[in-house]
Write an enzyme that holds these catalytic residues in place. Structure first.
Site, PDB file in Angstrom:
ATOM      1  N   THR A  89       0.912  -1.126   0.000  1.00 58.99           N
ATOM      2  CA  THR A  89       0.000   0.000   0.000  1.00 58.99           C
ATOM      3  C   THR A  89       0.954   1.178   0.000  1.00 58.99           C
ATOM      4  O   THR A  89       2.114   1.002   0.341  1.00 58.99           O
ATOM      5  CB  THR A  89      -0.827  -0.051   1.315  1.00 58.99           C
ATOM      6  OG1 THR A  89      -1.806  -1.080   1.191  1.00 58.99           O
ATOM      7  CG2 THR A  89      -1.517   1.255   1.635  1.00 58.99           C
TER       8      THR A  89
ATOM      9  N   ARG B 280     -14.341  -6.522  -0.668  1.00 57.92           N
ATOM     10  CA  ARG B 280     -13.632  -6.300   0.605  1.00 57.92           C
ATOM     11  C   ARG B 280     -12.938  -4.938   0.609  1.00 57.92           C
ATOM     12  O   ARG B 280     -12.273  -4.552  -0.345  1.00 57.92           O
ATOM     13  CB  ARG B 280     -12.603  -7.405   0.808  1.00 57.92           C
ATOM     14  CG  ARG B 280     -11.737  -7.252   2.074  1.00 57.92           C
ATOM     15  CD  ARG B 280     -10.410  -6.577   1.771  1.00 57.92           C
ATOM     16  NE  ARG B 280      -9.521  -6.578   2.946  1.00 57.92           N
ATOM     17  CZ  ARG B 280      -8.361  -5.928   2.987  1.00 57.92           C
ATOM     18  NH1 ARG B 280      -7.945  -5.244   1.943  1.00 57.92           N
ATOM     19  NH2 ARG B 280      -7.616  -5.959   4.072  1.00 57.92           N
TER      20      ARG B 280
ATOM     21  N   GLY C 291     -10.308  -2.665   3.027  1.00 64.02           N
ATOM     22  CA  GLY C 291      -9.391  -2.704   4.172  1.00 64.02           C
ATOM     23  C   GLY C 291      -9.349  -1.372   4.884  1.00 64.02           C
ATOM     24  O   GLY C 291     -10.291  -0.575   4.830  1.00 64.02           O
TER      25      GLY C 291
END
Lengths: 330, 330
Positions: free
Chosen positions: B195, B223, B225
């Site tokens: 990331t 999904r 995060g």
């Protein structure tokens, strides 16, 4: 030995005796949204309908706890009842977004494990709180959104409803009114930020919190508020407290309201003062409208709101029932 | 007057003189993901490519600050460079989800105003950090997701790219490998949680933080995060610190990591100890892998990670450049 030390020991001994004599406390609180509603704009029939449904939800959740159920079960049971009612902006009564769709968000958190589940922007899940719980218990993830979340629901055996299930005439008219105001640039005359939520403490001493919403009438661009955001709209930790929020979600996100209240309680502040400080000082100063329900590990309940009203109900550790709508109700 | 009071006044006077003599500090830090990468699996060429790009990003962001730009501009400038590189799991180098799509999340926060912007699950926005900033500056909302967020981008004049822009062969092969492992139930041999993110302090004393990601390879069900979650993956408040996180997002959400670090700093803990406690104590105990970059209002930088590596770089308040990949680099 100082007198204060002796008094302290006596108090501790008495607290010990009390806990030996009485079962561990249970408690539950729910909210059905905060807002600027005033008595003038509420009919007696509508007010009674809100009070009746809030009482039904709180009694059902409390029943789970008295039967030895978990706080997670109590929270979901109470929220499901509010989701199934057309009165509240969650589930069946969800508002419409700008595209004329009902777009639902929910989250839940287990104060014992810090496990959490959340869903956002689902259109065909009858009880989003159930799906949030399933994300928590049956996936490795915390947050699932949109079509992916519905795919997960299908794989988990959830029966998806036709989006028409969420169509209620009142909410549809609210959307038309919002669009008309948008054209004339009039401000919303009655800003009602409704969302539903619950917090509970079970016999095992575990806290849980959950929140469910249809978001904002006429919302655009896939806007997500604080309700499905762990830390902002929902937080639970056995070491501090459980919180569910309702209000102008953007402010609750920026100030991470639910987590901030728990951090204050963990630092030694009592839950009433911590919740009040965030709602009536921090949020009020920032221009954020709304309220929270909060509960600590002893079952102490706080339900502060900086709006004229907040639909709310509780059954406290002494089994005292409270149902309220306006701010001046005790 | 007590000696301690006189000393206190002297110290305050000296601090005042120092600030009169020197310009206000500026500083910036970036990360490009944390993970289990080891020197054995890294070629010298690839390692050099990472270091070169991290240095390019940190120098560009620092250049914004020396030219008198804001911390928000510096953060977005640095992150854009990392997003545009195929090396990092954000923007151009984003991983593929289970459906073979690149699904991007980002968030940004202004420590001066607590304004924030976030986007999740966008597929056609070249630089998601720019869109997160636009949500912050040009909408009333904090978080927009999916097609709605892309519609907002279009209305704001963003040129949407063909989803094929994000297709890189390395990431595609990673997806195939992940799917093969899924079939054979082998665990991922190299868990790299990359990331990108940045934190910065500008001459005006304002902090900012931003984070951008492609999420998890082979992720399913929409999904999301911690990267687009204000409080979890990103937080900034001039009164405490700015944080951008990278790691197993679910743990960062449950522990509201970025906000928790800022709360500790607001309570008087120094930023290094606060960041270290969350990463190497709280997260490590919970089983959460990853790291953070954090910066306080004086430009002090902390970059703790509980993984063998974290791509990271900084230029501190004394203009000292640091670029590191492995944990044992100072």
């Amino acid at each position: 030995m100082k007198a204060s030390s002796i008094l302290g020991m006596l108090a501790a001994a008495m607290a010990g005796m009390a806990s030996a004599a009485e079962p561990a406390p249970i408690a539950i609180a729910v909210h059905g949204g905060a807002g600027t509603i005033s008595r003038e704009l509420m009919t007696p029939q509508r007010e009674q309908a809100f009070r009746t449904k809030l009482e039904e939800a709180i009694r059902a959740g409390h029943g789970v706890l008295t039967a030895g159920g978990t706080s997670l079960e109590a929270v979901t049971r109470a929220i499901r009842i509010l989701e199934d009612s057309p009165l509240f902006n969650a589930g069946k009564g969800a508002v419409f977004n700008a595209a004329g769709q009902n777009e639902l968000d929910a989250s839940i958190m287990d104060g014992a494990s810090l496990d959490a589940g959340a869903v956002a922007a689902v259109h065909r899940v009858r009880n989003p709180i159930d799906l949030a719980l399933r994300v928590m218990t049956h996936s490795k993830h915390v947050m699932l959104i949109g079509e992916g979340a519905e795919q997960f629901a299908r794989e988990q055996g959830f029966e998806l409803v036709d989006p028409g299930y969420f169509h209620t005439e009142d909410r549809w008219q609210e959307l038309q009114a919002a669009k008309a105001r948008e054209l004339t640039r009039h401000r919303d005359p009655e800003k009602w930020l409704s969302t539903v939520g619950a917090v509970a403490l079970d016999r095992a001493g575990n806290l849980a919190a959950g929140t469910s919403t249809g978001g904002l009438t006429n919302k655009r661009w896939g806007r997500v508020g604080d309700s499905p955001i762990i830390g902002a709209g929902t937080y639970a930790n056995n070491d501090s407290c459980a919180v569910s929020a309702t209000g102008t979600g953007e402010f609750f996100i920026r100030h991470v309201v639910a987590h901030s209240i728990c951090v204050r309680v963990a630092g030694g502040e009592d839950v009433a003062s911590a919740a009040n400080a965030m709602v009536n000082e921090v949020l009020a100063a920032a221009g954020g409208d709304g309220g929270v329900i909060a509960m600590d590990g002893k079952g102490n309940i706080a339900m502060p709101h900086n709006t004229p009203g907040m639909h709310r109900a509780s059954i406290d550790r002494n089994e005292v029932l409270f149902v309220g709508i306006y701010r001046d109700e005790p």
